[in-house]
Design an enzyme around this catalytic site. Structure first.
Site, PDB file in Angstrom:
ATOM      1  N   ASP A   1       0.839  -1.212   0.000  1.00 18.93           N
ATOM      2  CA  ASP A   1       0.000   0.000   0.000  1.00 18.93           C
ATOM      3  C   ASP A   1       0.869   1.255   0.000  1.00 18.93           C
ATOM      4  OD1 ASP A   1      -2.382   1.361  -0.022  1.00 18.93           O
ATOM      5  OD2 ASP A   1      -2.641   1.312   2.139  1.00 18.93           O
TER       6      ASP A   1
ATOM      7  N   HIS B   1       2.440   3.212  -8.936  1.00 20.67           N
ATOM      8  CA  HIS B   1       2.246   1.787  -9.264  1.00 20.67           C
ATOM      9  C   HIS B   1       3.430   1.265 -10.079  1.00 20.67           C
ATOM     10  CE1 HIS B   1      -1.654   2.221  -7.581  1.00 20.67           C
ATOM     11  NE2 HIS B   1      -2.212   2.836  -8.603  1.00 20.67           N
TER      12      HIS B   1
ATOM     13  N   LEU C   1      10.245 -21.416  -4.066  1.00 21.45           N
ATOM     14  CA  LEU C   1       9.446 -20.373  -3.419  1.00 21.45           C
ATOM     15  C   LEU C   1       8.116 -20.281  -4.163  1.00 21.45           C
ATOM     16  CD1 LEU C   1       9.056 -17.733  -1.688  1.00 21.45           C
ATOM     17  CD2 LEU C   1      10.283 -16.518  -3.475  1.00 21.45           C
TER      18      LEU C   1
HETATM   19  C1  IPE Z   1      -5.461  -2.657   0.065  1.00 27.75           C
HETATM   20  O1  IPE Z   1      -5.112  -1.330  -0.184  1.00 27.75           O
HETATM   21  C2  IPE Z   1      -5.533  -3.431  -1.218  1.00 27.75           C
HETATM   22  C3  IPE Z   1      -4.250  -3.701  -1.858  1.00 27.75           C
HETATM   23  C4  IPE Z   1      -3.081  -3.423  -1.369  1.00 27.75           C
HETATM   24  C5  IPE Z   1      -4.345  -4.369  -3.121  1.00 27.75           C
HETATM   25  P1  IPE Z   1      -6.219  -0.204  -0.384  1.00 27.75           P
HETATM   26  O2  IPE Z   1      -5.479   1.060  -0.604  1.00 27.75           O
HETATM   27  O3  IPE Z   1      -7.187  -0.607  -1.429  1.00 27.75           O
HETATM   28  O4  IPE Z   1      -6.960  -0.208   1.027  1.00 27.75           O
HETATM   29  P2  IPE Z   1      -7.723   0.938   1.807  1.00 27.75           P
HETATM   30  O5  IPE Z   1      -8.726   1.539   0.857  1.00 27.75           O
HETATM   31  O6  IPE Z   1      -6.706   1.940   2.235  1.00 27.75           O
HETATM   32  O7  IPE Z   1      -8.332   0.245   2.989  1.00 27.75           O
HETATM   33  C1  IPE Z   2      -1.502   0.202  -3.343  1.00 23.41           C
HETATM   34  O1  IPE Z   2      -1.319   1.565  -3.372  1.00 23.41           O
HETATM   35  C2  IPE Z   2      -1.805  -0.397  -4.698  1.00 23.41           C
HETATM   36  C3  IPE Z   2      -3.188  -0.862  -4.859  1.00 23.41           C
HETATM   37  C4  IPE Z   2      -4.095  -0.881  -3.922  1.00 23.41           C
HETATM   38  C5  IPE Z   2      -3.575  -1.356  -6.158  1.00 23.41           C
HETATM   39  P1  IPE Z   2      -2.540   2.579  -3.429  1.00 23.41           P
HETATM   40  O2  IPE Z   2      -2.900   2.795  -4.846  1.00 23.41           O
HETATM   41  O3  IPE Z   2      -3.629   2.149  -2.536  1.00 23.41           O
HETATM   42  O4  IPE Z   2      -1.863   3.911  -2.863  1.00 23.41           O
HETATM   43  P2  IPE Z   2      -2.428   4.874  -1.732  1.00 23.41           P
HETATM   44  O5  IPE Z   2      -2.790   4.000  -0.567  1.00 23.41           O
HETATM   45  O6  IPE Z   2      -3.609   5.564  -2.305  1.00 23.41           O
HETATM   46  O7  IPE Z   2      -1.300   5.795  -1.410  1.00 23.41           O
HETATM   47 MG    MG Z   3      -4.048   2.395  -0.596  1.00 21.64          MG
END
Ligand code: IPE
Ligand code: IPE
Ligand code: MG
Length: 251
Positions: free
Chosen positions: A21, A38, A132
């Site tokens: 995240d 990303h 792995l």
């Molecule tokens: C959790 O992250 C999902 C993934 C890492 C794929 P999100 O960014 O979607 O979660 P919330 O919205 O902060 O809970």
């Molecule tokens: C995690 O990073 C990737 C996915 C959930 C696909 P985010 O896109 O949620 O990035 P933040 O949390 O908004 O910074």
């Molecule tokens: Mg996120």
């Protein structure tokens, strides 16, 4: 400090799961679009896989895209699917050479066709590897998985393959996406959020949780090592009392 040397090879977590995240915030900090974050998250995955293989972790699971992530702006979703597809194409040969098996959990039917095809090929190519096991959770959420499992079991009951009172934890575990994967010993979430966001709710019943403020694109092997060192300092009791041998009568 060389963290790797502080890791006890005899007490490794068998399965490490990661909620990747913070990509969007990482990009925003740099005045860029979320997608830039990303793109830069891929190197973090590469380094984590290499580090895990080097120290002898057996199972590594990445939460890459949740059921709820489909609600994001279409352009972000499309770019994510594209990035994912390209990453699988680019990384699979090296994964294969290094004895890594790639597999996926989630509602794979909902992925774009080309992504599904690429994924299927990569899974087939690496199917016999066992150094792995890397699992990517795609279009995955724990509630989706649990409802799905209930449907599978209900169907077996309706078809009179099993009776309701024969349903036990093993029946349920076998109906989950993770049927062949042990529960995570350690779950790492990056970006400072202190939640599990619908990830492996059944499987993390006794998992050790580790939260780091590091945004996913900055995550590197030293952060994995840090989490493992922290994990190894903890005492897992599973409801028992410290150092008491398992009471075989109840086990
Ligand atoms: C959790 O992250 C999902 C993934 C890492 C794929 P999100 O960014 O979607 O979660 P919330 O919205 O902060 O809970
Ligand atoms: C995690 O990073 C990737 C996915 C959930 C696909 P985010 O896109 O949620 O990035 P933040 O949390 O908004 O910074
Ligand atoms: Mg996120």
């Amino acid at each position: 400090m060389d963290l790797k040397q502080h890791i006890n090879k005899n007490k490794l977590p068998r399965h490490v799961a990661l909620i990747m995240d913070g990509n969007g915030r990482w990009a925003k900090q740099r005045g860029q679009e979320r997608i830039f974050g990303h793109e830069n998250g891929i190197e973090a995955v590469r380094d984590t896989v290499k580090a895990a293989a080097e120290i002898g972790i057996k199972y590594l699971t990445f939460f890459a895209f949740s059921t709820e992530n489909w609600c994001r702006p279409l352009r972000e979703v499309e770019t994510l699917m594209d990035l994912l597809t390209r990453a699988i194409v680019n990384e699979t040969p090296e994964l294969n050479e290094n004895g890594v098996r790639l597999q996926a959990i989630g509602d794979l039917e909902s992925l774009p066709l080309n992504c599904r095809e690429i994924l299927r090929e990569a899974m087939e190519l690496t199917a016999k590897n066992d150094k792995l096991i890397v699992t990517v959770a795609l279009s995955y959420s724990a509630r989706w998985e649990i409802v799905n499992a209930v449907q599978k079991i209900a169907q077996k009951v309706a078809d009179r393959i099993i009776s309701p009172d024969a349903i036990d934890e093993t029946t349920f575990i076998n109906a989950l996406e993770t049927a062949k994967i042990p529960d995570p010993d350690l779950l790492i979430r990056t970006s400072g959020e202190l939640r599990v966001s619908n990830f492996m709710l059944w499987q993390i019943a006794y998992t050790e949780l580790y939260f780091t403020p590091v945004y996913w694109p900055d995550f590197r092997r030293r952060h994995l090592y840090q989490a493992i060192v922290d994990f190894q300092r903890r005492e897992r009791r599973f409801g028992n009392v410290e150092t008491h041998p398992v009471n075989t009568k109840n086990a």
